[in-house]
Design a protein around this motif. Structure first.
Motif, PDB file in Angstrom:
ATOM      1  N   ALA A 170       0.811  -1.222   0.000  1.00 41.47           N
ATOM      2  CA  ALA A 170       0.000   0.000   0.000  1.00 41.47           C
ATOM      3  C   ALA A 170       0.839   1.265   0.000  1.00 41.47           C
ATOM      4  O   ALA A 170       0.300   2.361  -0.139  1.00 41.47           O
ATOM      5  N   GLY A 171       2.146   1.157   0.177  1.00 42.09           N
ATOM      6  CA  GLY A 171       2.976   2.350   0.210  1.00 42.09           C
ATOM      7  C   GLY A 171       4.423   2.000   0.472  1.00 42.09           C
ATOM      8  O   GLY A 171       4.831   0.843   0.454  1.00 42.09           O
ATOM      9  N   SER A 172       5.210   3.021   0.720  1.00 44.58           N
ATOM     10  CA  SER A 172       6.635   2.840   0.975  1.00 44.58           C
ATOM     11  C   SER A 172       6.855   2.635   2.467  1.00 44.58           C
ATOM     12  O   SER A 172       6.063   3.050   3.297  1.00 44.58           O
ATOM     13  N   ALA A 173       7.965   1.973   2.802  1.00 47.94           N
ATOM     14  CA  ALA A 173       8.277   1.703   4.203  1.00 47.94           C
ATOM     15  C   ALA A 173       9.758   1.388   4.323  1.00 47.94           C
ATOM     16  O   ALA A 173      10.408   0.996   3.349  1.00 47.94           O
ATOM     17  N   THR A 174      10.301   1.562   5.511  1.00 46.26           N
ATOM     18  CA  THR A 174      11.677   1.165   5.755  1.00 46.26           C
ATOM     19  C   THR A 174      11.767  -0.355   5.785  1.00 46.26           C
ATOM     20  O   THR A 174      10.760  -1.049   5.961  1.00 46.26           O
ATOM     21  N   GLN A 175      12.974  -0.867   5.646  1.00 44.10           N
ATOM     22  CA  GLN A 175      13.152  -2.310   5.706  1.00 44.10           C
ATOM     23  C   GLN A 175      12.752  -2.854   7.069  1.00 44.10           C
ATOM     24  O   GLN A 175      12.194  -3.945   7.176  1.00 44.10           O
ATOM     25  N   ARG A 176      13.013  -2.090   8.112  1.00 47.75           N
ATOM     26  CA  ARG A 176      12.644  -2.525   9.454  1.00 47.75           C
ATOM     27  C   ARG A 176      11.128  -2.681   9.570  1.00 47.75           C
ATOM     28  O   ARG A 176      10.632  -3.659  10.123  1.00 47.75           O
ATOM     29  N   VAL A 177      10.390  -1.700   9.047  1.00 42.95           N
ATOM     30  CA  VAL A 177       8.930  -1.771   9.100  1.00 42.95           C
ATOM     31  C   VAL A 177       8.439  -2.946   8.261  1.00 42.95           C
ATOM     32  O   VAL A 177       7.531  -3.681   8.662  1.00 42.95           O
ATOM     33  N   ARG A 178       9.035  -3.154   7.090  1.00 44.49           N
ATOM     34  CA  ARG A 178       8.606  -4.278   6.246  1.00 44.49           C
ATOM     35  C   ARG A 178       8.845  -5.609   6.957  1.00 44.49           C
ATOM     36  O   ARG A 178       8.017  -6.525   6.874  1.00 44.49           O
ATOM     37  N   SER A 179       9.964  -5.733   7.652  1.00 49.92           N
ATOM     38  CA  SER A 179      10.229  -6.968   8.395  1.00 49.92           C
ATOM     39  C   SER A 179       9.166  -7.189   9.464  1.00 49.92           C
ATOM     40  O   SER A 179       8.684  -8.311   9.668  1.00 49.92           O
ATOM     41  N   HIS A 180       8.789  -6.099  10.151  1.00 48.73           N
ATOM     42  CA  HIS A 180       7.742  -6.207  11.175  1.00 48.73           C
ATOM     43  C   HIS A 180       6.402  -6.605  10.554  1.00 48.73           C
ATOM     44  O   HIS A 180       5.629  -7.369  11.158  1.00 48.73           O
ATOM     45  N   LEU A 181       6.113  -6.087   9.360  1.00 44.43           N
ATOM     46  CA  LEU A 181       4.858  -6.443   8.699  1.00 44.43           C
ATOM     47  C   LEU A 181       4.831  -7.926   8.324  1.00 44.43           C
ATOM     48  O   LEU A 181       3.818  -8.609   8.505  1.00 44.43           O
ATOM     49  N   TYR A 182       5.955  -8.432   7.795  1.00 47.25           N
ATOM     50  CA  TYR A 182       6.024  -9.856   7.474  1.00 47.25           C
ATOM     51  C   TYR A 182       5.908 -10.696   8.746  1.00 47.25           C
ATOM     52  O   TYR A 182       5.245 -11.747   8.750  1.00 47.25           O
TER      53      TYR A 182
END
Length: 428
Positions: A170-182
């Protein structure tokens, strides 16, 4: 407070959950998308902005910042060279403000278009989005401990896993945030897997397991990897496949988180002991539970741990797993001992565990020839769990069959029959 401090930027960061380091990382990523060159910002760069030591960043840095925030630099408290103070914001209905907002929005859009022509600046996914998902994860955990094995819990957890994955795109995110989402998506899938296991829907549980394993690998989160593989070991144990159960549980026990935190090691060992019970390995079960107890005694009770672990694993759960193992091994007196220890320490919210423990205790008492005590224990199992929790229902049906086989001419059988007919009928 220094009058030069950038209060607007500080307020925006607080609202969206950014630290100096995470904002620097996000802007660096935006700069790389815009220019093909890696940004060179760090936390100290952002702290200079907040303190007012840097009042007008370089043009490429501003473009990256505007891409991250969706706001023009002036709205973030930055002051163009030659000006001494930020331009005060006019009233909302002022046409000049509308024009500046439009121009600012166009600037942000143009910056994003450099990376993806024709596409407007994406939404920024931040820490707040992750925290919202984690609060929903806690709700799923609580629901599972109250009810257990319900299809509704499985479906809600699956839906939330899909929501976390939708957010990824849905948008851009830092790698840290993406890891948390996964990790969040993997956590929800593992809860769906557990609900399916608890409801004896093993085909669905395996599907959830495979999806959860893939998501956990993308997250890099050791704790959620442990949860999924440990659940897999439990699933195969309930399916009567101890070799597969040991193999899956060994993957969980081999993760380095079990060496960092003795509580993870304790849970892995306790579940290994339960698997040894199904495998009829008495010595292995005894060693595993001794080691599990030792690891639990060494664990720091105040250490930070995931909500799913602290919500259920304690001395009562260790005794519950020991109860299961000794029941499988035919060591009924020892099983009864662990059942009483579990019940004395069980936390009030563990309603599913209460029902399972009482049902297993009834089996242990019946196997020792005490049909009256066993029946009284079985009757005390909450009626909603007795009729709606697949695992409890099955164990109570087996209890009834065992009672009729061993005490067929006693009044106890009639008491049990009357109870199941009257009490269960109102909740089924």
């Amino acid at each position: 407070m220094d009058a030069k401090q950038n209060k607007a930027l500080t307020a925006w960061m607080d609202e969206h959950g950014y630290s100096s380091n995470t904002l620097a990382e996000a802007v660096n990523e935006a700069i790389e998308r815009l220019s093909g060159r890696t940004g060179g910002l760090d936390g100290s760069s952002v702290r200079d902005w907040k303190a007012g030591r840097v009042r007008w960043p370089k043009s490429l840095t501003r473009a990256g910042l505007e891409t991250v925030t969706g706001l023009p630099a002036t709205d973030l408290g930055f002051v163009p060279r030659g000006r001494t103070t930020p331009t005060p914001a006019p009233p909302q209905e002022d046409p000049d403000m509308k024009r500046r907002t439009l121009i600012g929005g166009m600037a942000a859009t143009a910056a994003a278009a450099a990376a993806a022509p024709g596409i407007a600046a994406p939404r920024r996914i931040g820490v707040g989005d992750v925290q919202r998902l984690q609060s929903r994860f806690a709700e799923i955990i609580a629901s599972d401990h109250r009810h257990g094995g319900q299809l509704g819990t499985e479906e809600r957890a699956t839906s939330l896993a899909n929501e976390a994955l939708t957010l990824q795109n849905a948008g851009s995110a830092t790698q840290r945030v993406r890891s948390h989402l996964y990790a969040s998506a993997a956590g929800f899938r593992s809860s769906a897997m557990w609900a399916a296991i608890d409801g004896r829907r093993y085909s669905e549980a395996i599907t959830h397991m495979r999806e959860a394993q893939a998501l956990a690998e993308m997250s890099g989160d050791q704790a959620i990897k442990f949860r999924i593989w440990s659940h897999a070991g439990t699933m195969y144990r309930h399916m009567g496949r101890p070799a597969d159960a040991l193999a899956a549980n060994d993957v969980a026990r081999g993760l380095h988180i079990t060496r960092r935190d003795p509580l993870f090691a304790s849970l892995g060992l306790a579940r290994q002991g339960a698997i040894f019970g199904v495998a009829q390995n008495r010595n292995g079960a005894r060693r595993a539970f001794d080691q599990a107890q030792d690891a639990m005694d060494r664990a720091d009770p105040d250490a930070h741990r995931p909500v799913w672990l602290v919500a259920f694993y304690d001395q009562a759960e260790l005794d519950s797993l020991a109860l299961s193992a000794h029941l499988s091994l035919g060591q009924h007196q020892t099983a009864e001992f662990h059942a009483h220890r579990c019940l004395s320490a069980l936390r009030p919210h563990m309603r599913r565990s209460l029902a399972i423990t009482k049902t297993r205790l009834a089996h242990a008492q019946l196997a020792q020839g005490d049909a009256d005590a066993a029946t009284a224990t079985a009757i005390s199992v909450p009626a909603d769990a007795a009729t709606q929790h697949a695992r409890v229902t099955r164990m109570l049906q087996e209890f009834g069959a065992g009672l009729r086989a061993t005490a067929s001419n006693s009044s106890t059988v009639q008491i049990w029959t009357t109870h199941t007919r009257e009490a269960w009928r109102t909740t089924a």
